[in-house]
Design a protein around this motif. Sequence first.
Motif, PDB file in Angstrom:
ATOM      1  N   GLU A 256       6.716  -3.225  -0.916  1.00 20.69           N
ATOM      2  CA  GLU A 256       7.259  -2.203  -0.030  1.00 20.69           C
ATOM      3  C   GLU A 256       7.586  -0.960  -0.841  1.00 20.69           C
ATOM      4  OE1 GLU A 256       8.301  -0.375   3.406  1.00 20.69           O
ATOM      5  OE2 GLU A 256       7.471  -2.395   3.216  1.00 20.69           O
ATOM      6  N   GLY A 257       7.079   0.168  -0.404  1.00 17.84           N
ATOM      7  CA  GLY A 257       7.254   1.411  -1.135  1.00 17.84           C
ATOM      8  C   GLY A 257       6.049   1.776  -1.985  1.00 17.84           C
ATOM      9  N   GLY A 258       5.109   0.826  -2.114  1.00 18.45           N
ATOM     10  CA  GLY A 258       3.878   1.103  -2.841  1.00 18.45           C
ATOM     11  C   GLY A 258       2.768   1.543  -1.903  1.00 18.45           C
ATOM     12  N   PHE A 259       1.549   1.547  -2.404  1.00 15.22           N
ATOM     13  CA  PHE A 259       0.400   1.978  -1.601  1.00 15.22           C
ATOM     14  C   PHE A 259       0.260   1.133  -0.335  1.00 15.22           C
ATOM     15  CE2 PHE A 259      -4.311   1.820  -0.856  1.00 15.22           C
ATOM     16  CZ  PHE A 259      -4.457   3.147  -0.455  1.00 15.22           C
ATOM     17  N   HIS A 260       0.686  -0.119  -0.401  1.00 15.93           N
ATOM     18  CA  HIS A 260       0.649  -0.996   0.771  1.00 15.93           C
ATOM     19  C   HIS A 260       1.411  -0.379   1.942  1.00 15.93           C
ATOM     20  CE1 HIS A 260       0.603  -4.775   3.059  1.00 15.93           C
ATOM     21  NE2 HIS A 260       1.872  -4.533   3.326  1.00 15.93           N
ATOM     22  N   SER A 261       2.505   0.336   1.638  1.00 15.88           N
ATOM     23  CA  SER A 261       3.312   0.939   2.699  1.00 15.88           C
ATOM     24  C   SER A 261       2.607   2.111   3.369  1.00 15.88           C
ATOM     25  CB  SER A 261       4.657   1.417   2.124  1.00 15.88           C
ATOM     26  OG  SER A 261       5.415   0.321   1.659  1.00 15.88           O
ATOM     27  N   LEU A 262       1.554   2.619   2.739  1.00 18.34           N
ATOM     28  CA  LEU A 262       0.767   3.699   3.338  1.00 18.34           C
ATOM     29  C   LEU A 262      -0.489   3.184   4.027  1.00 18.34           C
ATOM     30  CD1 LEU A 262       0.797   6.520   0.616  1.00 18.34           C
ATOM     31  CD2 LEU A 262       2.262   6.290   2.634  1.00 18.34           C
ATOM     32  N   ALA A 263      -1.106   2.127   3.471  1.00 17.87           N
ATOM     33  CA  ALA A 263      -2.438   1.745   3.921  1.00 17.87           C
ATOM     34  C   ALA A 263      -2.561   0.303   4.391  1.00 17.87           C
ATOM     35  CB  ALA A 263      -3.442   1.988   2.792  1.00 17.87           C
ATOM     36  N   GLY A 264      -1.474  -0.463   4.375  1.00 18.36           N
ATOM     37  CA  GLY A 264      -1.525  -1.819   4.906  1.00 18.36           C
ATOM     38  C   GLY A 264      -1.709  -1.807   6.410  1.00 18.36           C
ATOM     39  N   GLY A 265      -2.040  -2.960   6.981  1.00 20.41           N
ATOM     40  CA  GLY A 265      -2.301  -3.035   8.407  1.00 20.41           C
ATOM     41  C   GLY A 265      -1.139  -2.560   9.263  1.00 20.41           C
ATOM     42  N   ALA A 266       0.089  -2.960   8.923  1.00 24.03           N
ATOM     43  CA  ALA A 266       1.258  -2.548   9.702  1.00 24.03           C
ATOM     44  C   ALA A 266       1.476  -1.043   9.602  1.00 24.03           C
ATOM     45  CB  ALA A 266       2.494  -3.300   9.214  1.00 24.03           C
ATOM     46  N   ALA A 267       1.256  -0.477   8.413  1.00 26.45           N
ATOM     47  CA  ALA A 267       1.440   0.963   8.228  1.00 26.45           C
ATOM     48  C   ALA A 267       0.424   1.757   9.045  1.00 26.45           C
ATOM     49  CB  ALA A 267       1.313   1.311   6.746  1.00 26.45           C
ATOM     50  N   ILE A 268      -0.813   1.272   9.110  1.00 23.11           N
ATOM     51  CA  ILE A 268      -1.837   1.954   9.903  1.00 23.11           C
ATOM     52  C   ILE A 268      -1.496   1.891  11.389  1.00 23.11           C
ATOM     53  CG2 ILE A 268      -4.266   1.863  10.609  1.00 23.11           C
ATOM     54  CD1 ILE A 268      -4.951   0.985   7.778  1.00 23.11           C
ATOM     55  N   ALA A 269      -0.974   0.748  11.844  1.00 20.27           N
ATOM     56  CA  ALA A 269      -0.579   0.615  13.246  1.00 20.27           C
ATOM     57  C   ALA A 269       0.551   1.575  13.580  1.00 20.27           C
ATOM     58  CB  ALA A 269      -0.161  -0.826  13.533  1.00 20.27           C
TER      59      ALA A 269
END
Length: 427
Positions: A256-269
């Motif tokens: 949380e707070g990394g690139f995942h927070s920008l481009a993960g599935g939940a962030a895209i939704a």
Amino acid sequence: MPASPSTARAINDRLALRLLQQEGPLTAGQLKQLTGLSRPTVADLVERLTVAGLISVVGESGEQRRGPNARLYGIVADRAQLAALDVRTEGVTVVVADLLGAELTRASVPIADDAGTGPAVEQAVALVERAAKEAGAERLHTVGIGAPGLIDPATGELRDSSGLPEWHRLLVAALQERLPARVIVENETNLAALAEQRDGAARDRDTFVLLWLGHGTGAAVVLDGRLRRGASGGTGEIGFLPVPGTATLPSATDCEGGFHSLAGGAAIAELAAAHGLAATESPGEPRAAALVRTAVTAVSSASSASSASTADASGTADASDTASSADTDRFRYDRADRFLSALADRLAVGAASVVAVLDPGCVVLGGEVGQAGGEALAARVGERLARMSPLPAEVRAGTLGGGAVLRGALLTARESAQDDLFTPRPR
């Protein structure tokens, strides 16, 4: 020091088998031409491989010449059966194939979050056993597994990772215990990169980075034709990459707070919702991929409809209805366009980071989201990357989507099985 006769025979046999695997059935004459070996040497190796049960006559060349047609030799595909598994947090998919990779059967099983470790492992193992039985594979030779998480480079085992179900790690040991087969496990993103390089978007590249975009994020690094795993097996854990645009920084146990927070599935939704975008999901399609697919379709359709409505308006009396339809299309286009632009901004941040460090020359947007975005999303990311980085890097859309993991697992299992079976045994 010249090779001994037995070593030379082994080298020639493996060369011929590789050619048959890559090119398909060949005549002895074609093997002679492709290997550069003499006619007697090719005749000897064909006899050896036939006696060993590795090749057989599969037809005739059909060449128009005087005398009988030349025999075509091919690898005995049913000499071994393979299995490939795509292990996700929500379930498992398995494919059983022959030695050449031809699919014999495919099956899936969902595994609920509350299934429990033991029952989850049993469901997955039972799925593989049923699929093998259905395919008529009495004994699987090799099983390739693609799973999220880190692979220990020293042991080849799936490491205990926070945030992933315990049954993932225990599944490997259970398969090794229950099946008389070699079991190989590899990170899912690495397998996707191998598949995209062999059959997909990176077929002409020996150096590239694949950004995995699905429920989660990841990256695979291929440099000079070799998959790079890193000292601890963690190369490509891009979800933990600190990036601008997030409210916090990632930790050793939470991305949380990394690139995942920008481009993960939940962030895209969440990004799609902020732009008023909704989508209807297809069976088995991640929500993020459905949203991206819907946006790409809306942009493409609105552009086409705009041109058509202009032509219709000039030739119809009911111009008000045409104008109203055009306004609706324009509204949908604007929302979808802004969403895709915002997503491309986010993806370019991650792409620029790997380009700055690795200079791969090519970035493939893989996974279900990368495939759904297609060239439309890849082009937007490429434009932004060109403005952010002084290093040239082409951005391509992955062509295999989520199926790349299963394809990569099957390729890995096939390679391992062929290495074993194609190695001559001492007499």
